[in-house]
Design an enzyme around this catalytic site. Structure first.
Site, short mmCIF file in Angstrom:
data_model
loop_
_atom_site.label_atom_id
_atom_site.label_comp_id
_atom_site.label_asym_id
_atom_site.label_seq_id
_atom_site.Cartn_x
_atom_site.Cartn_y
_atom_site.Cartn_z
N TYR A 34 0.82 -1.22 0.00
CA TYR A 34 0.00 0.00 0.00
C TYR A 34 0.85 1.27 0.00
CZ TYR A 34 -3.80 -3.15 1.35
OH TYR A 34 -4.72 -4.17 1.39
N HIS A 39 -4.69 6.23 -0.95
CA HIS A 39 -5.25 6.17 0.39
C HIS A 39 -4.19 6.33 1.48
CE1 HIS A 39 -9.24 5.87 1.79
NE2 HIS A 39 -9.32 4.61 2.10
N TYR A 84 -5.65 -0.99 9.70
CA TYR A 84 -6.27 -0.74 8.40
C TYR A 84 -7.24 0.43 8.53
CZ TYR A 84 -4.00 -4.86 6.57
OH TYR A 84 -3.05 -5.77 6.19
N ASN A 86 -10.31 1.41 7.81
CA ASN A 86 -11.68 1.47 8.32
C ASN A 86 -11.78 1.37 9.83
OD1 ASN A 86 -12.18 1.48 5.60
ND2 ASN A 86 -13.46 -0.33 5.58
N ASP A 111 -6.21 11.51 3.02
CA ASP A 111 -6.40 11.75 1.60
C ASP A 111 -7.78 12.34 1.35
OD1 ASP A 111 -7.15 8.94 2.43
OD2 ASP A 111 -8.15 9.01 0.49
N ASN A 132 -13.72 6.73 5.20
CA ASN A 132 -13.96 5.71 6.21
C ASN A 132 -13.04 5.81 7.42
OD1 ASN A 132 -16.13 4.50 4.88
ND2 ASN A 132 -14.80 3.17 3.69
#
Length: 206
Positions: A34, A39, A84, A86, A111, A132
Protein backbone atom coordinates in the site's frame (compact mmCIF):
# COMPACT_ATOMS: atom_id res chain seq x y z
CA UNK A 1 6.31 5.61 1.80
CA UNK A 2 7.77 4.49 -1.52
CA UNK A 3 9.35 7.10 -3.79
CA UNK A 4 8.85 9.84 -1.15
CA UNK A 5 11.64 8.22 0.89
CA UNK A 6 14.30 9.21 -1.59
CA UNK A 7 13.69 12.93 -1.49
CA UNK A 8 15.12 13.98 1.86
CA UNK A 9 17.78 12.67 4.25
CA UNK A 10 16.68 11.68 7.74
CA UNK A 11 17.14 14.37 10.39
CA UNK A 12 19.11 13.81 13.56
CA UNK A 13 17.18 12.56 16.58
CA UNK A 14 15.85 15.37 18.80
CA UNK A 15 15.26 14.76 22.54
CA UNK A 16 11.69 15.18 23.82
CA UNK A 17 10.50 16.48 27.16
CA UNK A 18 7.26 17.14 29.05
CA UNK A 19 3.87 15.45 28.63
CA UNK A 20 2.41 14.74 25.19
CA UNK A 21 0.34 17.78 24.20
CA UNK A 22 -0.86 16.79 20.73
CA UNK A 23 -1.34 13.63 18.71
CA UNK A 24 -0.77 13.83 14.96
CA UNK A 25 -2.15 10.80 13.17
CA UNK A 26 -1.56 9.92 9.54
CA UNK A 27 -4.14 7.62 7.96
CA UNK A 28 -3.39 4.71 5.66
CA UNK A 29 -3.12 0.95 5.39
CA UNK A 30 -0.14 -1.01 6.77
CA UNK A 31 2.03 -3.12 4.50
CA UNK A 32 4.48 -2.41 1.69
CA UNK A 33 1.93 -3.12 -1.05
CA UNK A 34 0.00 0.00 0.00
CA UNK A 35 3.09 2.23 0.15
CA UNK A 36 2.43 4.52 -2.83
CA UNK A 37 -1.36 4.27 -2.91
CA UNK A 38 -3.62 7.31 -2.85
CA UNK A 39 -5.25 6.17 0.39
CA UNK A 40 -1.84 6.22 2.11
CA UNK A 41 -0.99 9.86 1.56
CA UNK A 42 -1.63 10.45 5.29
CA UNK A 43 1.15 7.97 6.12
CA UNK A 44 3.44 9.71 3.63
CA UNK A 45 2.72 13.14 5.15
CA UNK A 46 3.45 11.79 8.63
CA UNK A 47 6.74 10.29 7.44
CA UNK A 48 7.82 13.67 6.04
CA UNK A 49 6.75 15.40 9.27
CA UNK A 50 8.71 12.85 11.31
CA UNK A 51 11.84 13.54 9.28
CA UNK A 52 11.41 17.28 9.78
CA UNK A 53 11.11 16.69 13.53
CA UNK A 54 14.02 14.26 13.70
CA UNK A 55 11.74 11.45 14.86
CA UNK A 56 11.45 7.74 14.07
CA UNK A 57 7.95 6.28 13.87
CA UNK A 58 8.86 2.72 14.78
CA UNK A 59 7.48 1.88 18.24
CA UNK A 60 4.41 -0.37 18.28
CA UNK A 61 1.79 1.05 20.68
CA UNK A 62 -1.97 1.68 20.67
CA UNK A 63 -2.44 -0.57 17.58
CA UNK A 64 -0.18 1.84 15.71
CA UNK A 65 3.41 2.59 14.85
CA UNK A 66 4.37 5.61 16.91
CA UNK A 67 7.15 8.09 17.55
CA UNK A 68 7.59 11.08 19.84
CA UNK A 69 8.97 14.44 18.77
CA UNK A 70 9.13 18.14 19.53
CA UNK A 71 7.39 20.57 17.17
CA UNK A 72 7.36 24.29 17.92
CA UNK A 73 8.35 23.50 21.51
CA UNK A 74 5.47 21.06 21.99
CA UNK A 75 5.78 17.35 22.76
CA UNK A 76 3.81 15.47 20.11
CA UNK A 77 2.98 11.82 19.45
CA UNK A 78 3.17 10.78 15.80
CA UNK A 79 1.14 7.73 14.90
CA UNK A 80 0.24 5.50 11.95
CA UNK A 81 -2.56 3.04 12.83
CA UNK A 82 -1.89 -0.60 11.96
CA UNK A 83 -5.59 -1.51 12.07
CA UNK A 84 -6.27 -0.74 8.40
CA UNK A 85 -8.11 2.39 7.35
CA UNK A 86 -11.68 1.47 8.32
CA UNK A 87 -10.70 0.87 11.97
CA UNK A 88 -8.40 3.87 12.45
CA UNK A 89 -10.50 5.11 15.35
CA UNK A 90 -9.43 2.20 17.57
CA UNK A 91 -5.79 3.32 17.60
CA UNK A 92 -6.65 6.99 17.99
CA UNK A 93 -9.09 6.33 20.83
CA UNK A 94 -6.52 4.28 22.77
CA UNK A 95 -3.85 6.96 22.48
CA UNK A 96 -6.21 9.82 23.31
CA UNK A 97 -7.44 8.01 26.43
CA UNK A 98 -3.90 7.15 27.55
CA UNK A 99 -2.74 10.76 27.34
CA UNK A 100 -6.11 12.15 28.50
CA UNK A 101 -6.33 14.55 25.57
CA UNK A 102 -9.53 16.16 24.20
CA UNK A 103 -10.43 15.82 20.50
CA UNK A 104 -9.12 19.35 19.85
CA UNK A 105 -5.59 18.07 20.55
CA UNK A 106 -5.74 15.59 17.66
CA UNK A 107 -4.62 16.47 14.12
CA UNK A 108 -5.44 13.92 11.41
CA UNK A 109 -3.66 13.72 8.05
CA UNK A 110 -5.73 12.06 5.31
CA UNK A 111 -6.40 11.75 1.60
CA UNK A 112 -9.23 13.56 -0.19
CA UNK A 113 -10.55 12.50 -3.59
CA UNK A 114 -12.45 15.79 -3.98
CA UNK A 115 -9.16 17.69 -4.26
CA UNK A 116 -6.77 17.50 -7.21
CA UNK A 117 -3.30 16.10 -6.67
CA UNK A 118 -1.04 18.77 -5.17
CA UNK A 119 -3.75 20.61 -3.23
CA UNK A 120 -4.26 20.77 0.55
CA UNK A 121 -7.34 21.58 2.62
CA UNK A 122 -7.34 22.31 6.36
CA UNK A 123 -10.45 22.05 8.53
CA UNK A 124 -10.86 22.43 12.31
CA UNK A 125 -13.86 20.09 12.52
CA UNK A 126 -16.67 18.59 10.46
CA UNK A 127 -18.11 15.42 9.00
CA UNK A 128 -16.10 12.54 7.57
CA UNK A 129 -17.08 13.51 4.03
CA UNK A 130 -17.35 9.84 3.08
CA UNK A 131 -13.83 9.00 4.29
CA UNK A 132 -13.96 5.71 6.21
CA UNK A 133 -10.91 6.43 8.36
CA UNK A 134 -12.27 9.78 9.52
CA UNK A 135 -15.70 8.21 9.97
CA UNK A 136 -14.33 5.60 12.39
CA UNK A 137 -12.34 8.20 14.35
CA UNK A 138 -15.47 10.34 14.74
CA UNK A 139 -17.45 7.27 15.82
CA UNK A 140 -14.88 6.13 18.39
CA UNK A 141 -14.25 9.61 19.84
CA UNK A 142 -17.92 10.60 19.76
CA UNK A 143 -16.86 13.94 18.31
CA UNK A 144 -15.90 15.51 14.99
CA UNK A 145 -14.30 18.49 16.73
CA UNK A 146 -10.70 17.79 15.73
CA UNK A 147 -8.51 19.45 13.07
CA UNK A 148 -7.65 17.58 9.92
CA UNK A 149 -5.30 18.25 7.01
CA UNK A 150 -6.48 16.71 3.77
CA UNK A 151 -4.22 16.07 0.79
CA UNK A 152 -5.70 15.88 -2.68
CA UNK A 153 -5.34 12.58 -4.49
CA UNK A 154 -7.62 13.37 -7.43
CA UNK A 155 -11.10 12.23 -8.39
CA UNK A 156 -11.95 8.97 -10.14
CA UNK A 157 -11.24 9.20 -13.87
CA UNK A 158 -14.90 8.41 -14.63
CA UNK A 159 -18.09 7.69 -12.62
CA UNK A 160 -17.97 3.95 -13.42
CA UNK A 161 -14.48 3.53 -11.98
CA UNK A 162 -14.53 1.54 -8.72
CA UNK A 163 -13.72 3.84 -5.80
CA UNK A 164 -11.78 1.20 -3.86
CA UNK A 165 -9.66 0.45 -6.93
CA UNK A 166 -8.97 4.16 -7.33
CA UNK A 167 -7.88 4.98 -3.77
CA UNK A 168 -5.86 1.75 -3.52
CA UNK A 169 -4.18 2.52 -6.83
CA UNK A 170 -0.58 3.71 -7.04
CA UNK A 171 0.56 7.27 -7.55
CA UNK A 172 2.58 7.84 -10.67
CA UNK A 173 6.16 9.08 -10.43
CA UNK A 174 5.03 12.44 -11.84
CA UNK A 175 2.31 12.73 -9.19
CA UNK A 176 4.87 11.91 -6.51
CA UNK A 177 7.03 14.82 -7.65
CA UNK A 178 3.99 17.09 -7.44
CA UNK A 179 3.01 15.83 -4.00
CA UNK A 180 6.33 16.01 -2.20
CA UNK A 181 6.56 19.84 -2.02
CA UNK A 182 3.01 19.83 -0.65
CA UNK A 183 3.87 17.27 2.04
CA UNK A 184 6.73 19.49 3.17
CA UNK A 185 4.12 22.01 4.33
CA UNK A 186 2.78 19.56 6.91
CA UNK A 187 5.00 20.69 9.79
CA UNK A 188 4.16 24.37 9.29
CA UNK A 189 0.44 23.68 8.94
CA UNK A 190 0.43 21.59 12.14
CA UNK A 191 2.42 24.29 13.95
CA UNK A 192 -0.10 26.99 13.05
CA UNK A 193 -2.98 24.78 14.18
CA UNK A 194 -1.26 24.11 17.53
CA UNK A 195 -0.62 27.84 17.92
CA UNK A 196 -4.36 28.48 17.64
CA UNK A 197 -4.01 30.00 14.16
CA UNK A 198 -6.05 27.65 11.94
CA UNK A 199 -7.37 30.53 9.85
CA UNK A 200 -3.80 31.54 8.98
CA UNK A 201 -3.04 27.93 8.08
CA UNK A 202 -6.13 27.81 5.86
CA UNK A 203 -5.33 31.08 4.10
CA UNK A 204 -1.75 30.00 3.50
CA UNK A 205 -2.28 26.42 2.38
CA UNK A 206 -5.94 25.86 1.33
Amino acid sequence: MGFFKKKQPAAASVPVHGPVEYIICGLGNPGSKYGNTRHNIGFCALDVLARDCGAAVERSRFHAMTGEAMLDGRHILLMKPTTYMNLSGQAVQEAMRFYKLPPERLIVLSDDISLPVGKMRIRTKGSAGGHNGLKDIILKLGSDNFPRIKFGVGAKPNPEYDLADWVLGQFTEAEGKTLYPLLQNTAEACTLIMQGKPEEAMSRFN
